[in-house]
Design a protein around this motif. Structure first.
Motif, PDB file in Angstrom:
ATOM      1  N   HIS A  13       0.813  -1.222   0.000  1.00 30.84           N
ATOM      2  CA  HIS A  13       0.000   0.000   0.000  1.00 30.84           C
ATOM      3  C   HIS A  13       0.846   1.271   0.000  1.00 30.84           C
ATOM      4  O   HIS A  13       0.392   2.324   0.458  1.00 30.84           O
ATOM      5  N   VAL A  14       2.060   1.187  -0.509  1.00 32.07           N
ATOM      6  CA  VAL A  14       2.899   2.362  -0.702  1.00 32.07           C
ATOM      7  C   VAL A  14       2.799   2.779  -2.168  1.00 32.07           C
ATOM      8  O   VAL A  14       2.988   1.939  -3.043  1.00 32.07           O
ATOM      9  N   PRO A  15       2.447   4.025  -2.485  1.00 39.20           N
ATOM     10  CA  PRO A  15       2.319   5.200  -1.610  1.00 39.20           C
ATOM     11  C   PRO A  15       0.940   5.392  -0.983  1.00 39.20           C
ATOM     12  O   PRO A  15       0.721   6.380  -0.292  1.00 39.20           O
ATOM     13  N   GLY A  16      -0.004   4.492  -1.230  1.00 40.69           N
ATOM     14  CA  GLY A  16      -1.300   4.587  -0.566  1.00 40.69           C
ATOM     15  C   GLY A  16      -2.252   5.607  -1.163  1.00 40.69           C
ATOM     16  O   GLY A  16      -3.121   6.137  -0.462  1.00 40.69           O
ATOM     17  N   ILE A  17      -2.115   5.885  -2.441  1.00 43.18           N
ATOM     18  CA  ILE A  17      -3.006   6.820  -3.138  1.00 43.18           C
ATOM     19  C   ILE A  17      -4.130   6.023  -3.786  1.00 43.18           C
ATOM     20  O   ILE A  17      -3.895   5.238  -4.710  1.00 43.18           O
ATOM     21  N   TYR A  18      -5.344   6.196  -3.307  1.00 42.80           N
ATOM     22  CA  TYR A  18      -6.492   5.432  -3.805  1.00 42.80           C
ATOM     23  C   TYR A  18      -7.701   6.338  -4.004  1.00 42.80           C
ATOM     24  O   TYR A  18      -7.789   7.429  -3.423  1.00 42.80           O
ATOM     25  N   ASP A  19      -8.645   5.834  -4.793  1.00 41.85           N
ATOM     26  CA  ASP A  19      -9.954   6.473  -4.917  1.00 41.85           C
ATOM     27  C   ASP A  19     -10.926   5.931  -3.876  1.00 41.85           C
ATOM     28  O   ASP A  19     -11.899   6.607  -3.507  1.00 41.85           O
ATOM     29  N   LEU A  20     -10.680   4.712  -3.410  1.00 45.30           N
ATOM     30  CA  LEU A  20     -11.560   4.050  -2.458  1.00 45.30           C
ATOM     31  C   LEU A  20     -10.743   3.011  -1.710  1.00 45.30           C
ATOM     32  O   LEU A  20      -9.891   2.339  -2.309  1.00 45.30           O
ATOM     33  N   GLU A  21     -10.995   2.865  -0.409  1.00 40.65           N
ATOM     34  CA  GLU A  21     -10.319   1.837   0.388  1.00 40.65           C
ATOM     35  C   GLU A  21     -11.371   0.983   1.088  1.00 40.65           C
ATOM     36  O   GLU A  21     -12.383   1.486   1.570  1.00 40.65           O
ATOM     37  N   LEU A  22     -11.108  -0.324   1.143  1.00 39.85           N
ATOM     38  CA  LEU A  22     -12.033  -1.282   1.731  1.00 39.85           C
ATOM     39  C   LEU A  22     -11.290  -2.177   2.709  1.00 39.85           C
ATOM     40  O   LEU A  22     -10.168  -2.601   2.424  1.00 39.85           O
ATOM     41  N   ASP A  23     -11.910  -2.474   3.830  1.00 38.80           N
ATOM     42  CA  ASP A  23     -11.340  -3.371   4.832  1.00 38.80           C
ATOM     43  C   ASP A  23     -12.127  -4.682   4.767  1.00 38.80           C
ATOM     44  O   ASP A  23     -13.284  -4.748   5.187  1.00 38.80           O
ATOM     45  N   THR A  24     -11.494  -5.724   4.251  1.00 35.14           N
ATOM     46  CA  THR A  24     -12.207  -6.988   4.052  1.00 35.14           C
ATOM     47  C   THR A  24     -12.368  -7.797   5.330  1.00 35.14           C
ATOM     48  O   THR A  24     -13.006  -8.851   5.311  1.00 35.14           O
ATOM     49  N   SER A  25     -11.801  -7.311   6.439  1.00 30.73           N
ATOM     50  CA  SER A  25     -12.105  -7.952   7.715  1.00 30.73           C
ATOM     51  C   SER A  25     -13.443  -7.463   8.262  1.00 30.73           C
ATOM     52  O   SER A  25     -14.020  -8.080   9.162  1.00 30.73           O
ATOM     53  N   GLN A  26     -13.940  -6.361   7.704  1.00 27.87           N
ATOM     54  CA  GLN A  26     -15.196  -5.760   8.154  1.00 27.87           C
ATOM     55  C   GLN A  26     -16.315  -5.898   7.119  1.00 27.87           C
ATOM     56  O   GLN A  26     -17.491  -5.803   7.471  1.00 27.87           O
ATOM     57  N   LEU A  27     -15.956  -6.104   5.866  1.00 27.91           N
ATOM     58  CA  LEU A  27     -16.931  -6.144   4.781  1.00 27.91           C
ATOM     59  C   LEU A  27     -16.848  -7.466   4.032  1.00 27.91           C
ATOM     60  O   LEU A  27     -15.750  -7.985   3.793  1.00 27.91           O
ATOM     61  N   THR A  28     -17.986  -8.019   3.642  1.00 33.48           N
ATOM     62  CA  THR A  28     -18.011  -9.213   2.799  1.00 33.48           C
ATOM     63  C   THR A  28     -17.661  -8.821   1.368  1.00 33.48           C
ATOM     64  O   THR A  28     -17.715  -7.636   0.997  1.00 33.48           O
ATOM     65  N   PRO A  29     -17.306  -9.800   0.520  1.00 34.52           N
ATOM     66  CA  PRO A  29     -17.066  -9.466  -0.890  1.00 34.52           C
ATOM     67  C   PRO A  29     -18.248  -8.756  -1.543  1.00 34.52           C
ATOM     68  O   PRO A  29     -18.059  -7.806  -2.307  1.00 34.52           O
ATOM     69  N   ALA A  30     -19.477  -9.199  -1.227  1.00 32.59           N
ATOM     70  CA  ALA A  30     -20.656  -8.559  -1.809  1.00 32.59           C
ATOM     71  C   ALA A  30     -20.787  -7.113  -1.339  1.00 32.59           C
ATOM     72  O   ALA A  30     -21.155  -6.218  -2.122  1.00 32.59           O
ATOM     73  N   GLU A  31     -20.477  -6.859  -0.071  1.00 32.54           N
ATOM     74  CA  GLU A  31     -20.539  -5.493   0.444  1.00 32.54           C
ATOM     75  C   GLU A  31     -19.460  -4.619  -0.181  1.00 32.54           C
ATOM     76  O   GLU A  31     -19.694  -3.436  -0.482  1.00 32.54           O
ATOM     77  N   CYS A  32     -18.277  -5.181  -0.388  1.00 32.75           N
ATOM     78  CA  CYS A  32     -17.214  -4.443  -1.070  1.00 32.75           C
ATOM     79  C   CYS A  32     -17.639  -4.089  -2.489  1.00 32.75           C
ATOM     80  O   CYS A  32     -17.454  -2.952  -2.954  1.00 32.75           O
ATOM     81  N   ALA A  33     -18.226  -5.070  -3.197  1.00 31.65           N
ATOM     82  CA  ALA A  33     -18.686  -4.824  -4.561  1.00 31.65           C
ATOM     83  C   ALA A  33     -19.748  -3.733  -4.583  1.00 31.65           C
ATOM     84  O   ALA A  33     -19.764  -2.871  -5.479  1.00 31.65           O
TER      85      ALA A  33
END
Length: 219
Positions: A170-190
């Motif tokens: 995650h270097v340099p960590g420039i994103y349009d969106l970030e998701l934590d898959t320990s908190q969200l299911t694949p369907a929720e991420c989608a």
């Protein structure tokens, strides 16, 4: 004259192995309208790259295979030119990768890849996952990939290669969106990705910013 198709949308999922990228890609293909073509590290390494040059773009952080590193900019360039070609033909694309620059010397591949998708609609997504969850998933295994992942021991619960991925991907960590898959299911991420695509990506986008970090590499 035939009108050129609307460029297909591109969703790039960047994260460490076992962070959940492939599951999100599958959820996108299953739930989004239209054909979403899936490209990325597993398909490129296992079906495209000759065995003697593997893991190719899947080379992990740490500078462990400097003999392979000179080929990586070209491998990545070919993958991203393919992504661009799909988009220009009107196809939506989801890509799962693990970008890092922790080689024996910096290769500046990510800015080069960003330039190759210039003027195309790209959503760059950081797929994050705590190391504890990563290790649980590694120990649980994955059907068809038995023995592939380092799982650690009682004396070495987080192997050095796993920790290197966690620190470098995650270097340099420039994103349009970030998701934590320990908190969200694949369907929720989608679903969150779909919502961001529908809302639009405020400029400058992550890839527009990344494209300015370094000169275009020769490949």
């Amino acid at each position: 004259m035939t009108q050129a198709p609307r460029p297909g949308r591109i969703v790039i999922l960047n994260g460490a192995p076992r962070s959940g990228k492939s599951s999100i890609a599958a959820a996108i293909q299953e739930s989004f309208d239209g054909p979403w073509m899936s490209l990325g590290v597993d398909a490129y390494v296992n079906a495209v790259t000759p065995p003697r040059y593997r893991p190719g773009i899947g080379l992990r952080p740490g500078g462990e295979r400097p003999d392979l590193e000179p080929r990586l900019p070209t491998f990545y360039a070919a993958l991203y030119e393919s992504i661009a070609a799909h988009s220009r033909l009107g196809l939506d694309v989801v890509v799962d990768v693990g970008h890092h620059d922790d080689y024996s010397k910096p290769l500046q591949i990510l800015p080069d890849c960003a330039r190759r998708l210039s003027c195309l609609p790209v959503l760059f997504v950081g797929v994050r996952c705590p190391i504890e969850t990563i290790m649980q998933r590694r120990r649980a295994g994955q059907a068809g990939r038995e023995g592939l992942y380092a799982v650690g021991t009682a004396g070495d619960p987080v192997p050095a290669p796993v920790l290197r991925w966690q620190n470098a991907v995650h270097v340099p960590g420039i994103y349009d969106l970030e998701l934590d898959t320990s908190q969200l299911t694949p369907a929720e991420c989608a679903a969150r990705i779909d919502a961001r695509l529908r809302d639009g990506i405020p400029g400058p986008t992550a890839f527009e910013r990344l494209a300015k970090l370094a000169p275009l590499t020769e490949s």
